[in-house]
Design an enzyme around this catalytic site. Structure first.
Site, PDB file in Angstrom:
ATOM      1  N   ASP A 107       5.816   4.629  -3.866  1.00 44.38           N
ATOM      2  CA  ASP A 107       7.037   3.840  -3.745  1.00 44.38           C
ATOM      3  C   ASP A 107       8.130   4.561  -4.540  1.00 44.38           C
ATOM      4  O   ASP A 107       8.811   5.430  -4.028  1.00 44.38           O
ATOM      5  CB  ASP A 107       6.736   2.440  -4.262  1.00 44.38           C
ATOM      6  N   ASP A 163      -1.788  -5.130  -1.323  1.00 43.37           N
ATOM      7  CA  ASP A 163      -1.810  -6.590  -1.459  1.00 43.37           C
ATOM      8  C   ASP A 163      -0.438  -7.182  -1.693  1.00 43.37           C
ATOM      9  O   ASP A 163       0.512  -6.509  -2.101  1.00 43.37           O
ATOM     10  CB  ASP A 163      -2.688  -6.979  -2.649  1.00 43.37           C
TER      11      ASP A 163
HETATM   12  P1  IMP Z   1       5.352   3.434  -7.788  1.00 42.54           P
HETATM   13  O1  IMP Z   1       5.140   3.810  -9.189  1.00 42.54           O
HETATM   14  O2  IMP Z   1       6.636   2.678  -7.594  1.00 42.54           O
HETATM   15  O3  IMP Z   1       5.259   4.593  -6.811  1.00 42.54           O
HETATM   16  O4  IMP Z   1       4.231   2.354  -7.482  1.00 42.54           O
HETATM   17  C1  IMP Z   1       3.227   2.525  -6.573  1.00 42.54           C
HETATM   18  C2  IMP Z   1       2.349   1.290  -6.588  1.00 42.54           C
HETATM   19  O5  IMP Z   1       3.104   0.097  -6.326  1.00 42.54           O
HETATM   20  C3  IMP Z   1       1.327   1.390  -5.479  1.00 42.54           C
HETATM   21  O6  IMP Z   1       0.155   2.004  -5.920  1.00 42.54           O
HETATM   22  C4  IMP Z   1       1.146  -0.061  -5.077  1.00 42.54           C
HETATM   23  O7  IMP Z   1       0.135  -0.632  -5.861  1.00 42.54           O
HETATM   24  C5  IMP Z   1       2.457  -0.726  -5.394  1.00 42.54           C
HETATM   25  N1  IMP Z   1       3.299  -0.865  -4.185  1.00 42.54           N
HETATM   26  C6  IMP Z   1       4.409  -0.166  -3.886  1.00 42.54           C
HETATM   27  N2  IMP Z   1       4.930  -0.532  -2.711  1.00 42.54           N
HETATM   28  C7  IMP Z   1       4.126  -1.496  -2.224  1.00 42.54           C
HETATM   29  C8  IMP Z   1       4.136  -2.277  -1.005  1.00 42.54           C
HETATM   30  O8  IMP Z   1       4.996  -2.145  -0.103  1.00 42.54           O
HETATM   31  N3  IMP Z   1       3.123  -3.176  -0.863  1.00 42.54           N
HETATM   32  C9  IMP Z   1       2.156  -3.346  -1.797  1.00 42.54           C
HETATM   33  N4  IMP Z   1       2.101  -2.634  -2.940  1.00 42.54           N
HETATM   34  C10 IMP Z   1       3.085  -1.713  -3.162  1.00 42.54           C
END
Ligand code: IMP
Length: 183
Positions: A107, A163
């Site tokens: 994300d 989730d």
């Molecule tokens: P980041 O550090 O923002 O890249 O976070 C990634 C984590 O956020 C992933 O491993 C997911 O657990 C969670 N996440 C990010 N986007 C989504 C989504 O659209 N649905 C569900 N979980 C998400």
């Protein structure tokens, strides 16, 4: 769980089970070629990567080792802060190993960026990333992801390990969660 069972909770099915499996097979062929001379350690990030790991690992026609980490982002709110806490560490000493992180989704990239540096600092020979999904428009920090399944829009998606409040992980497909579920 099939899409039809919870169709009202989704605005859209983004990726079907068949498309996921075809893509994982495609990525597996690349990984087999890239790791032909070594036995990689696949590191799954709990809990979201469980489905990707289960299907991807079984698709591979080479020996692998498997280990798991659980991490959580500090800070208030639902947005990743980039400060990460290890809830469950690896059981494996990764010094000298070829490590392949297996993730469900990137994300902001903050969690993976931290994890990448953390594993590199333990003396791994190489650390690469495989992620089933990536939201290019949400990226806050550039992370070099060697193997990407699908680039998707910056919507909140569930299914195939992902989730909302621990639900929908067992959905076979990936879909966009309908606003009425979380509003
Ligand atoms: P980041 O550090 O923002 O890249 O976070 C990634 C984590 O956020 C992933 O491993 C997911 O657990 C969670 N996440 C990010 N986007 C989504 C989504 O659209 N649905 C569900 N979980 C998400």
């Amino acid at each position: 769980m099939d899409v039809e069972d919870i169709r009202a909770d989704l605005t859209e099915v983004l990726i079907t089970e068949e498309e996921i499996h075809a893509k994982l097979a495609e990525l597996a062929r690349r990984v087999e070629a890239d790791y032909a001379e070594t036995t990689p350690l696949l590191v799954g990030v709990l809990k979201g990567a469980v489905m990707v790991m289960a299907d991807f690992a079984r698709e591979l026609q080479i020996h692998i080792d498997m280990d798991w980490m659980a991490v959580s982002s500090y800070g208030a709110g639902t947005e990743s802060s980039g400060v990460v806490r290890i809830l469950k560490d690896l059981d494996t000493d990764i010094a000298g190993r070829d490590v392949l992180i297996v993730e469900d989704i990137i994300d902001s990239g903050l969690t993976l960026s931290w994890l990448l540096q953390n594993l590199q600092s333990r003396g791994a020979k190489s650390v690469k990333i495989l992620a089933l999904l990536r939201k290019p428009e949400s990226i806050k920090v550039e992370v070099d992801v060697e193997y990407v399944g699908f680039d998707i829009p910056p919507a909140f998606v569930v299914g195939y390990g992902l989730d909302f409040a621990e639900r929908y992980r067992n959905l076979r497909a990936v879909g966009v969660l309908a606003p009425h579920v979380y509003e």
